[in-house]
Structures are given as C-alpha cells and as structure tokens.
Design an enzyme around this catalytic site. Structure first.
Site: not given
Length: 424
Positions: A225, A389, A166, A192, A240, A238, A242, A201, A365
């Site tokens: 995406h 995005s 991770q 999306d 792994i 966890n 990211v 993950d 913002d």
C-alpha cells in the site's frame, strides 16, 4: 482544509482501512470524573485496558507550540531543539504518573511533538485515579485499525515490469501532468505500510534517522500500500515504469502498518510524533489510512489534535476520504479540517464519482483519480489499485510540486454537490 470539523482516515491499506464499529462500554471508574475526561468507548474496536492520555497544554506543552515562532531550515537542528524539550516533557509526564502511584512500566509510548500525551495500560482503578488528575485534559480508548476488504486490480510480474517503458498514468494527466520534484528540500512523508526501500522508480529517504518502522522490523514495505502511494506522488521520471506528479521527490517511509491486517491509533500517533520531530514547513504528509468514527468529528481526540498540529506547523496534509460509500464526516481522520489539510475523494479517469468513495463536501475538499491507478509495488514491480488511498497521493504530489495548496479545474457532481478536481 475547510474550517469545519472532520474525521475520516481515508483508508485502503492496499485497499481500504477502516475501524470496525464495536461495542458500547462504560469505563467510568468514578461517578465524579469530569465528563470531558471520561473515556469514549461508544465507537470503534477498542483495545481493552489500553488508553491514550492527553495532557493539558498548560501542564505539558507540545514542542510544536513552544517552537512555533522558530523557523527551522535544518532538520538536524530542529530535532535537537525538539529533543531538548521532549526530555523535559517526558519527565513531567513520568512525575504525574508517580504522583498518582502508577508505574512507568505501564507506558507504551510518549508523544511530545504535536500533542503531549502517552499511550498506557490501565486497570479500572488506575484509570479512575489518573482521570481526576488536574494535569489531564482527556483520556480516550486506544483502538484497533483493521485492514478491510481491498481491491488489487492487477500486479505485474518482474519480467514485465523490467520491460515496461515509462507510462504517464491517467491520474497524473488529470492532475495537470508531472513536474520535476527531485532536489527540492521539501519531503513527502508517507505514513503507511512502509515503502519498497530499493524500488528503482522511487527516490526513498532510507536514512534510519528519518525512515522508521513503529511495528517492528524495518520501514521496508511488505504490504504494498505505502509503495503504491509513494509512486503516485513521486515516481521518478526515468523512462521506466510510471511517473509521479512531483517526479523524483524524496519520499520518507513511516511504517505504522505491518504485513498483517491491523494497527492501532497509538501506533499511528507514534508515526505522526516522529514526523513532528523532523518535518519542516512546506513538507507534505500523506495519510491514506482510515477508520470509522461514527459521530462526526469529535472536538477532543488525540488523532484530531495531532493532525491539526501537523498543518499548523506548516506541513501540508493529504487525507483519503475513505472507501465505504458513506458520509466522510463519520470517518477519522478524513473529517479533520485545517488550513493545510485536504481530504480527497475518488473519481475515475472519465471523471465519474467512484461508488465506493466516501462523500460530503464538508469535510471533503477536492477529488482526484483513485480508480484503476497504476503505480509502484514492492519487488521493483507495478500494480493497479483502486480507492481513495490512491486519490490522496495525487494531491500530495500536487502540493509538493506547487509548494502549496492545490489548484482546482472542473468538478465532478455527486449527490447534488460539486467536487473540485485537484490540479497542479
């Protein structure tokens, strides 16, 4: 969230989604049609003969307005209340069609939760007839939303992904680090291209009541995406891959883009209408989508009305500013402003304003990391992408983690303006 008007749907469907500016076309079917009713075809890639008809709230009131004083804590009870009202609203819209001699077979979809509207196919005569109906607030062209050039920096293969310990991507650190978002009642709705439903993950809500596709098939992501967006907001802590800002938060796929390059405003409205059936105050809606509008935020559009109603109902909305290196005020829905709406620009990890990011602190913002962002990818993999995005879901995760608006710390200067950096 400013109290101006704004319009950009910051987009990068695996990169950058934008509407292609197209032809000017006068579709006024009768010279005495009220100017407020006349369909605006001056901007955007219109779908010929296809319209979005928005009804006056005094004639057909959206469920969000009728239920605004009812505080729901149960999604099932809310949907039951919404459905009871929606049934009557749809019946009323069908009656209006019948009174104008129009066939219900022309209707593509009804919207009842955040706005009272329908998408419908009309010829010139039918358009002219319906435009003069006193129940109609305005009619606009349905428009194509195109996938434009996108940049995938890298995709890691399965073997490497399975071995990868991770990591905490720099954007997460810049956002103030991650917290445990698992077990919270609030959900993050990802409107999306879907989400990889069995990514190890991600904590994906796979119940088909909530996880839906409006482009056919399942809400599973064949584009990438939406899966990437979901990981930045909420990848699980966890050991792994990211970790996301609000690690392990429930993410809900609302698929409005398929594997191909285009969708439509009417399809995105269907996704928002679906969210409006089940969202509870405190939920987060991520809109990393985008299209060129071209004349600042119009005050009367179905898109703007629907997104404002999401925020007015208590959901927080993160919107990508767009990836054209242009004025965000010309992009829809990035230009939309509301009390819980945050349009997000893109910076690099060293806090430089990205050259491709749309700009203008009215309507933007905040800014977050959107350059070289490592996140989840279909097939249980991971990928590095760049664009607004990728910046927006950092803010979605921040709002989920905080249970409210983002804080800011520091700023990035561009074109004489300071863009506050969003943090937990």
């Amino acid at each position: 969230m400013k109290n101006f008007s704004k319009f950009s749907l910051g987009a990068l469907l695996v990169s950058s989604l934008l509407m292609t500016s197209c032809q000017n076309e006068n579709t006024t079917a009768d010279s005495d049609i009220d100017a407020n009713i006349e369909a605006n075809a001056s901007e955007g890639n219109i779908i010929p003969g296809q319209y979005i008809v928005v009804f006056k709230e005094t004639s057909v009131t959206p469920t969000s307005k009728l239920l605004s004083k009812t505080k729901f804590t149960d999604r099932g009870l809310k949907s039951k209340a919404v459905d009871d009202i929606s049934e009557k609203s749809i019946a009323k819209m069908k009656t209006i069609l019948s009174e104008n001699g129009l066939s219900q077979s022309n209707v593509l979809d009804f919207y009842t939760t955040k706005i009272s509207a329908m998408s419908v196919k009309l010829n010139q005569q039918e358009y002219g007839q319906l435009a003069k109906d006193p129940n109609v607030d305005f009619i606009e062209h349905d428009r194509v939303v195109e996938l434009q050039d996108f940049k995938i920096e890298s995709v890691q293969n399965n073997d490497l992904s399975q071995r990868m310990a991770q990591q905490t991507p720099c954007g997460i650190s810049k956002a103030g680090g991650f917290v445990n978002g698992a077990g919270k009642d609030a959900w993050i709705w990802v409107v999306d291209s879907g989400i990889d439903l069995d990514h190890p993950d991600l904590n994906v809500v796979t119940n088909s009541t909530y996880a839906r596709s409006f482009v056919g098939g399942s809400p599973d992501d064949c584009n990438g995406h939406g899966t990437h967006v979901a990981g930045t907001a909420a990848a699980i802590n966890n050991n792994i891959g990211v970790v996301g800002v609000s690690a392990g938060a429930s993410v809900v796929p609302v698929r409005v883009f398929g594997c191909g390059p285009s969708s439509a405003t009417s399809t995105i409205l269907a996704g928002i209408n679906h969210v409006g059936r089940y969202d509870l105050a405190g939920d987060i809606v991520n809109l990393s989508l985008g299209g060129f509008f071209g004349s600042n935020c119009a005050s009367r559009t179905s898109y703007r009305s629907a997104v404002l109603a999401l925020s007015n109902g208590g959901s927080y909305v993160a919107i990508a500013a767009g990836n054209s290196g242009a004025n965000a005020a010309n992009y829809d829905p990035a230009c939309i402003n509301g009390s819980r709406i945050y349009t997000v620009a893109n910076m690099s990890c060293d806090e430089r304003f990205a050259a491709t990011s749309n700009y203008n602190m009215n309507p933007i913002d905040v800014i977050a990391t959107g350059t070289d962002v490592l996140s989840t990818w279909p097939g249980g993999r991971y990928a590095t992408l760049s664009g607004t995005s990728m910046a927006a879901p950092h803010v979605a995760g921040i709002m989920h983690a905080r249970g409210g608006a983002p804080r800011t710390s520091g700023s990035v200067r561009n074109r004489g303006e300071n863009y506050p950096i969003a943090v937990r």
